[in-house]
Write a protein that holds these residues in place. Structure first.
Motif, PDB file in Angstrom:
ATOM      1  N   MET A   1      45.624   0.295  83.546  1.00 21.01           N
ATOM      2  CA  MET A   1      45.533  -1.081  83.435  1.00 21.01           C
ATOM      3  C   MET A   1      45.673  -1.309  81.791  1.00 21.01           C
ATOM      4  O   MET A   1      46.352  -2.191  81.334  1.00 21.01           O
ATOM      5  CB  MET A   1      44.511  -1.916  84.028  1.00 21.01           C
ATOM      6  CG  MET A   1      44.535  -3.195  83.674  1.00 21.01           C
ATOM      7  SD  MET A   1      46.031  -4.265  84.379  1.00 21.01           S
ATOM      8  CE  MET A   1      45.781  -5.709  83.537  1.00 21.01           C
TER       9      MET A   1
ATOM     10  N   GLY B   1      50.646  -4.133  92.661  1.00 21.47           N
ATOM     11  CA  GLY B   1      50.124  -3.507  91.658  1.00 21.47           C
ATOM     12  C   GLY B   1      51.088  -2.823  90.605  1.00 21.47           C
ATOM     13  O   GLY B   1      52.243  -2.937  90.817  1.00 21.47           O
ATOM     14  N   LEU B   2      50.431  -2.148  89.683  1.00 21.57           N
ATOM     15  CA  LEU B   2      51.133  -1.583  88.597  1.00 21.57           C
ATOM     16  C   LEU B   2      51.995  -0.373  89.132  1.00 21.57           C
ATOM     17  O   LEU B   2      51.631   0.543  89.997  1.00 21.57           O
ATOM     18  CB  LEU B   2      50.357  -1.096  87.568  1.00 21.57           C
ATOM     19  CG  LEU B   2      49.774  -2.360  86.583  1.00 21.57           C
ATOM     20  CD1 LEU B   2      48.675  -1.790  85.727  1.00 21.57           C
ATOM     21  CD2 LEU B   2      50.658  -3.158  86.050  1.00 21.57           C
TER      22      LEU B   2
ATOM     23  N   GLN C   1      38.382  -5.950  79.082  1.00 25.56           N
ATOM     24  CA  GLN C   1      37.633  -6.155  80.194  1.00 25.56           C
ATOM     25  C   GLN C   1      36.276  -5.887  80.383  1.00 25.56           C
ATOM     26  O   GLN C   1      34.985  -6.464  80.563  1.00 25.56           O
ATOM     27  CB  GLN C   1      38.572  -6.004  81.575  1.00 25.56           C
ATOM     28  CG  GLN C   1      37.691  -6.719  82.926  1.00 25.56           C
ATOM     29  CD  GLN C   1      38.630  -6.273  84.029  1.00 25.56           C
ATOM     30  OE1 GLN C   1      39.060  -5.318  84.249  1.00 25.56           O
ATOM     31  NE2 GLN C   1      39.177  -7.574  84.783  1.00 25.56           N
TER      32      GLN C   1
ATOM     33  N   ASP D   1      43.390  -0.317  95.811  1.00 25.18           N
ATOM     34  CA  ASP D   1      42.966  -0.174  94.183  1.00 25.18           C
ATOM     35  C   ASP D   1      43.388  -1.746  93.516  1.00 25.18           C
ATOM     36  O   ASP D   1      44.492  -2.240  93.845  1.00 25.18           O
ATOM     37  CB  ASP D   1      44.152   0.648  93.882  1.00 25.18           C
ATOM     38  CG  ASP D   1      43.974   1.179  92.468  1.00 25.18           C
ATOM     39  OD1 ASP D   1      44.245   0.214  91.399  1.00 25.18           O
ATOM     40  OD2 ASP D   1      43.642   2.122  91.975  1.00 25.18           O
ATOM     41  N   ARG D   2      42.494  -1.866  92.624  1.00 28.31           N
ATOM     42  CA  ARG D   2      42.709  -3.449  91.967  1.00 28.31           C
ATOM     43  C   ARG D   2      44.073  -3.372  91.060  1.00 28.31           C
ATOM     44  O   ARG D   2      44.567  -4.481  90.866  1.00 28.31           O
ATOM     45  CB  ARG D   2      41.634  -3.820  91.049  1.00 28.31           C
ATOM     46  CG  ARG D   2      40.369  -3.953  91.767  1.00 28.31           C
ATOM     47  CD  ARG D   2      39.149  -4.223  90.890  1.00 28.31           C
ATOM     48  NE  ARG D   2      39.333  -5.143  90.051  1.00 28.31           N
ATOM     49  CZ  ARG D   2      38.628  -5.608  89.098  1.00 28.31           C
ATOM     50  NH1 ARG D   2      37.727  -4.591  88.606  1.00 28.31           N
ATOM     51  NH2 ARG D   2      39.066  -6.648  88.103  1.00 28.31           N
ATOM     52  N   TYR D   3      44.532  -2.150  90.531  1.00 30.89           N
ATOM     53  CA  TYR D   3      45.580  -2.203  89.643  1.00 30.89           C
ATOM     54  C   TYR D   3      46.651  -1.469  89.826  1.00 30.89           C
ATOM     55  O   TYR D   3      47.912  -1.939  89.664  1.00 30.89           O
ATOM     56  CB  TYR D   3      44.899  -1.481  88.279  1.00 30.89           C
ATOM     57  CG  TYR D   3      43.556  -2.215  87.631  1.00 30.89           C
ATOM     58  CD1 TYR D   3      43.787  -3.617  87.242  1.00 30.89           C
ATOM     59  CD2 TYR D   3      42.674  -1.320  87.361  1.00 30.89           C
ATOM     60  CE1 TYR D   3      42.513  -4.089  86.622  1.00 30.89           C
ATOM     61  CE2 TYR D   3      41.152  -2.063  86.797  1.00 30.89           C
ATOM     62  CZ  TYR D   3      41.451  -3.529  86.726  1.00 30.89           C
ATOM     63  OH  TYR D   3      40.456  -4.015  86.109  1.00 30.89           O
TER      64      TYR D   3
ATOM     65  N   SER E   1      42.374   4.230  87.039  1.00 30.03           N
ATOM     66  CA  SER E   1      43.100   3.035  87.222  1.00 30.03           C
ATOM     67  C   SER E   1      42.767   2.074  86.173  1.00 30.03           C
ATOM     68  O   SER E   1      43.652   1.413  85.631  1.00 30.03           O
ATOM     69  CB  SER E   1      42.693   2.641  88.620  1.00 30.03           C
ATOM     70  OG  SER E   1      43.034   3.271  89.700  1.00 30.03           O
ATOM     71  N   SER E   2      41.816   2.038  85.539  1.00 30.78           N
ATOM     72  CA  SER E   2      41.385   1.205  84.366  1.00 30.78           C
ATOM     73  C   SER E   2      41.908   1.673  83.276  1.00 30.78           C
ATOM     74  O   SER E   2      42.554   0.942  82.455  1.00 30.78           O
ATOM     75  CB  SER E   2      39.719   1.242  84.188  1.00 30.78           C
ATOM     76  OG  SER E   2      39.019   0.677  85.277  1.00 30.78           O
TER      77      SER E   2
ATOM     78  N   THR F   1      48.522  -0.938  79.743  1.00 30.47           N
ATOM     79  CA  THR F   1      49.626  -1.866  79.741  1.00 30.47           C
ATOM     80  C   THR F   1      49.197  -3.082  78.728  1.00 30.47           C
ATOM     81  O   THR F   1      50.223  -4.118  78.345  1.00 30.47           O
ATOM     82  CB  THR F   1      49.847  -2.551  81.187  1.00 30.47           C
ATOM     83  OG1 THR F   1      48.638  -3.102  81.477  1.00 30.47           O
ATOM     84  CG2 THR F   1      49.908  -1.544  82.142  1.00 30.47           C
TER      85      THR F   1
END
Length: 218
Positions: free
Chosen positions: A117, A8-9, A173, A30-32, A113-114, A120
């Motif tokens: 993302m 992830g980031l 998104q 965590d997705r990001y 977290s969104s 970036t």
């Protein structure tokens, strides 16, 4: 605070020891975000790190944010400010500097977290309270209504719909999910919007959309 090694980031958390309240962030799934590095003030260690985003948690952004930018030097990583302050002057000052803004108590870790993302890909994320503060600032500027409506008339109905969502802090998104469009379609629309509004990115586009650019220039 958890420090993870994953795909992830990578995030630098700039704050004093004990000031961060999300010790469980990022979650293992965590997705990001995959890694968080703690950088205490005066943040000089930032120049020795390679991170995707810097999250500044502070009590007074009018003092800490300029200090952070000075410490970052030539670093180009985007910044998100997290603070209990949600007053109009503070939010506008941070937004003018190109940073996202999350007011404490006004977001969850998923939103954080969104926001990371989104940063970036050039989107300046605002929590609802911060967004309302920016709108209040625009409304208080005299003689802006006519210019704002003239500028908005340049956009198609779909583009105006996208800008309305963008100005509430949503990224491409999230907008695509809300409008049931592909993310590529939303990004293409955003590119057209930036060209029509003569904006260099989402931050300036939102300022123009809200009618704040005659006094606030990013």
């Amino acid at each position: 605070m958890s420090t993870q090694s994953s795909h992830g980031l990578s995030v630098a958390l700039a704050c004093a020891e004990g000031e961060w309240s999300h010790d469980d962030w990022p979650a293992p799934d965590d997705r990001y975000v995959g890694r968080v590095l703690h950088i205490p003030p005066p943040y000089h260690a930032l120049r020795e790190t390679e991170v995707d985003v810097v999250v500044l948690r502070c009590e007074d952004p009018s003092v800490s944010f300029p200090g952070l930018l000075k410490a970052m030097g030539a670093m180009s990583a985007p910044v998100i400010v997290v603070s209990p302050r949600g007053d109009m002057e503070t939010v506008v000052e941070v937004f003018r500097g190109g940073a996202g803004y999350l007011v404490e108590g006004d977001y969850c870790t998923c939103m954080l977290s969104s926001a990371v993302m989104a940063a970036t890909v050039g989107h300046t994320y605002l929590s609802p309270t911060a967004c309302a503060a920016l709108r209040d600032a625009a409304r208080r500027m005299p003689g802006e209504e006519e210019a704002r409506e003239r500028l908005r008339s340049l956009l198609s109905p779909r583009e105006r719909q996208i800008m309305e969502l963008l100005s509430t802090g949503l990224g491409a998104q999230e907008i695509s999910l809300r409008l049931r469009l592909s993310e590529k379609t939303v990004r293409n629309n955003l590119s057209n919007i930036y060209a029509k509004l003569d904006a260099r990115g989402s931050t300036e586009a939102v300022l123009r959309w809200l009618g704040a650019t005659s006094r606030v220039r990013v």
